[in-house]
Write an enzyme that holds these catalytic residues in place. Structure first.
Site, PDB file in Angstrom:
ATOM      1  N   HIS A   1      13.581  50.833  58.375  1.00 16.33           N
ATOM      2  CA  HIS A   1      12.928  49.544  58.166  1.00 16.33           C
ATOM      3  C   HIS A   1      12.473  49.024  59.526  1.00 16.33           C
ATOM      4  O   HIS A   1      13.070  49.356  60.555  1.00 16.33           O
ATOM      5  CB  HIS A   1      13.882  48.547  57.496  1.00 16.33           C
ATOM      6  CG  HIS A   1      14.126  48.856  56.054  1.00 16.33           C
ATOM      7  ND1 HIS A   1      13.733  48.020  55.033  1.00 16.33           N
ATOM      8  CD2 HIS A   1      14.714  49.924  55.454  1.00 16.33           C
ATOM      9  CE1 HIS A   1      14.076  48.555  53.859  1.00 16.33           C
ATOM     10  NE2 HIS A   1      14.670  49.708  54.097  1.00 16.33           N
TER      11      HIS A   1
ATOM     12  N   CYS B   1      16.137  45.307  50.640  1.00 11.65           N
ATOM     13  CA  CYS B   1      17.233  45.379  49.679  1.00 11.65           C
ATOM     14  C   CYS B   1      17.550  43.992  49.137  1.00 11.65           C
ATOM     15  O   CYS B   1      17.745  43.050  49.919  1.00 11.65           O
ATOM     16  CB  CYS B   1      18.469  45.984  50.353  1.00 11.65           C
ATOM     17  SG  CYS B   1      19.904  46.052  49.254  1.00 11.65           S
TER      18      CYS B   1
ATOM     19  N   ARG C   1       9.663  52.369  44.311  1.00 12.64           N
ATOM     20  CA  ARG C   1      11.042  51.928  44.071  1.00 12.64           C
ATOM     21  C   ARG C   1      11.482  50.943  45.149  1.00 12.64           C
ATOM     22  O   ARG C   1      11.541  49.751  44.945  1.00 12.64           O
ATOM     23  CB  ARG C   1      11.982  53.138  44.005  1.00 12.64           C
ATOM     24  CG  ARG C   1      13.319  52.838  43.293  1.00 12.64           C
ATOM     25  CD  ARG C   1      14.338  52.115  44.134  1.00 12.64           C
ATOM     26  NE  ARG C   1      14.777  52.853  45.300  1.00 12.64           N
ATOM     27  CZ  ARG C   1      15.657  52.387  46.184  1.00 12.64           C
ATOM     28  NH1 ARG C   1      16.175  51.166  46.018  1.00 12.64           N
ATOM     29  NH2 ARG C   1      15.995  53.108  47.257  1.00 12.64           N
ATOM     30  N   ASP C   2      11.759  51.430  46.335  1.00 14.57           N
ATOM     31  CA  ASP C   2      12.287  50.562  47.383  1.00 14.57           C
ATOM     32  C   ASP C   2      11.262  49.526  47.819  1.00 14.57           C
ATOM     33  O   ASP C   2      11.631  48.422  48.238  1.00 14.57           O
ATOM     34  CB  ASP C   2      12.729  51.410  48.580  1.00 14.57           C
ATOM     35  CG  ASP C   2      13.656  50.671  49.514  1.00 14.57           C
ATOM     36  OD1 ASP C   2      14.373  49.766  49.037  1.00 14.57           O
ATOM     37  OD2 ASP C   2      13.679  50.988  50.708  1.00 14.57           O
TER      38      ASP C   2
ATOM     39  N   HIS D   1      15.373  57.121  56.755  1.00 12.38           N
ATOM     40  CA  HIS D   1      14.797  55.973  56.052  1.00 12.38           C
ATOM     41  C   HIS D   1      14.903  54.776  56.996  1.00 12.38           C
ATOM     42  O   HIS D   1      16.005  54.303  57.287  1.00 12.38           O
ATOM     43  CB  HIS D   1      15.589  55.717  54.767  1.00 12.38           C
ATOM     44  CG  HIS D   1      15.127  54.529  53.976  1.00 12.38           C
ATOM     45  ND1 HIS D   1      14.301  54.651  52.875  1.00 12.38           N
ATOM     46  CD2 HIS D   1      15.374  53.210  54.105  1.00 12.38           C
ATOM     47  CE1 HIS D   1      14.073  53.451  52.362  1.00 12.38           C
ATOM     48  NE2 HIS D   1      14.711  52.562  53.102  1.00 12.38           N
TER      49      HIS D   1
ATOM     50  N   ASN E   1      10.095  48.245  54.574  1.00 11.85           N
ATOM     51  CA  ASN E   1      10.160  49.598  55.105  1.00 11.85           C
ATOM     52  C   ASN E   1       9.045  49.804  56.133  1.00 11.85           C
ATOM     53  O   ASN E   1       8.078  49.040  56.194  1.00 11.85           O
ATOM     54  CB  ASN E   1       9.930  50.617  53.977  1.00 11.85           C
ATOM     55  CG  ASN E   1      10.955  50.547  52.888  1.00 11.85           C
ATOM     56  OD1 ASN E   1      12.019  51.137  52.988  1.00 11.85           O
ATOM     57  ND2 ASN E   1      10.644  49.825  51.821  1.00 11.85           N
TER      58      ASN E   1
END
Length: 311
Positions: free
Chosen positions: A221, A252, A27-28, A219, A261
């Site tokens: 980055h 994003c 997903r991300d 989470h 990430n």
């Protein structure tokens, strides 16, 4: 309500600390890439992650594909993922329509993003912080009725690209609201990669006070090369779940200059060398990162795929 298939508590494996790595690559990791992968390729990616040891995977996003075309075909992806005991698939939802789609598609858990900045919230989700908090209350109640755990990710918790420093009191207040509605887990996200370990320590303490008993997830980055230091700081503080993306892909679409990430394989190296168990095969993850880079037509930011492990 207890959800036995999701392990979020601290536990020992052969006298070693265990950390759950939630794989967010499908997903991300993919949502900001120039090349959109077909559902079949995303299913193959997820299957490789499962084979490499992933047991919690953020598989899909139930958002409008016109806004994030890379996430189109969520239902098709969920219909094709391997269903194995102990593997939990998460879907990102932002509203009740997204939740209804997620429940119908058979996700094991839902993740709702609450943004700690009005400007970013409007750009990312088309809603203010207050509107999203109200939406969260309804989503949480409906997910509870469906016996599906709902968690919250607090985005731009360390800093916003439009408003600057994020007040830590605001992060704590969002966590308090998430806790009140029954979030099974709260993730604190450094969406644009500006955080440092001192902030990790501060936010961990604040959120634990605001949401007592609710497990935390982080989470990170690696935009400014602090992601892995932040992750290891969280582990030292007793946080037992971290997000990471195979190959280090991600970012994003609504954040300027967003970069990837922290890479799953690079995080695994740091954890395993520190005596922390994860249940992953690092070499298999690195191979998947290389495979994914070929599919996307861009080099993987991860380093283990190039340098290898040690010894």
């Amino acid at each position: 309500m207890q959800y036995s298939h999701i392990r979020v508590e601290t536990r020992k494996l052969e006298a070693k600390l265990h950390t759950t790595v939630l794989e967010v690559g499908p997903r991300d990791g993919l949502q900001n890439e120039a090349r959109a992968l077909a559902p079949d390729d995303r299913i193959a990616f997820i299957a490789r992650c499962v084979d490499a040891g992933a047991r919690r995977i953020e598989a899909v996003s139930f958002v409008n594909p016109k806004r994030v075309p890379q996430m189109a075909g969520a239902e098709e992806v969920m219909a094709g993922v391997p269903r194995r005991d102990g593997v939990s698939y998460s879907g990102l939802v932002l509203n009740r329509r997204g939740l209804d789609r997620a429940l119908e598609a058979g996700v094991d858990e839902v993740n709702v993003v609450l943004v700690a900045s009005d400007t970013f919230s409007m750009r990312n989700q088309g809603s203010t912080m207050a509107e999203m908090l109200d939406a969260w209350d309804g989503i949480a109640a409906a997910a509870h009725d469906a016996s599906v755990p709902a968690g919250v990710t607090i985005a731009v918790a360390f800093g916003c690209p439009f408003e600057g420093e994020t007040p830590p009191e605001r992060v704590a207040e969002i966590a308090r609201r998430a806790h009140a509605a029954g979030a099974f887990e709260i993730a604190i996200a450094d969406t644009i990669g500006v955080g440092v370990p001192a902030q990790v320590r501060d936010l961990t303490a604040r959120v634990r006070e605001a949401a007592p008993g609710t497990p935390l997830r982080f989470h990170f980055h690696n935009t400014r090369n602090t992601g892995y230091a932040n992750a290891l700081t969280a582990v030292d503080l007793g946080v037992t779940t971290l997000d990471a993306s195979t190959g280090g892909f991600g970012g994003c679409p609504f954040a300027p200059a967003a970069t990837g990430n922290i890479a799953t394989e690079d995080l695994l190296y740091a954890l395993h060398r520190s005596g922390v168990e994860t249940g992953f095969d690092m070499a298999a993850v690195a191979e998947t990162g290389t495979w994914l880079a070929d599919l996307l037509g861009t080099p993987a930011p991860a380093l283990i795929g190039r340098a290898g492990g040690y010894p």
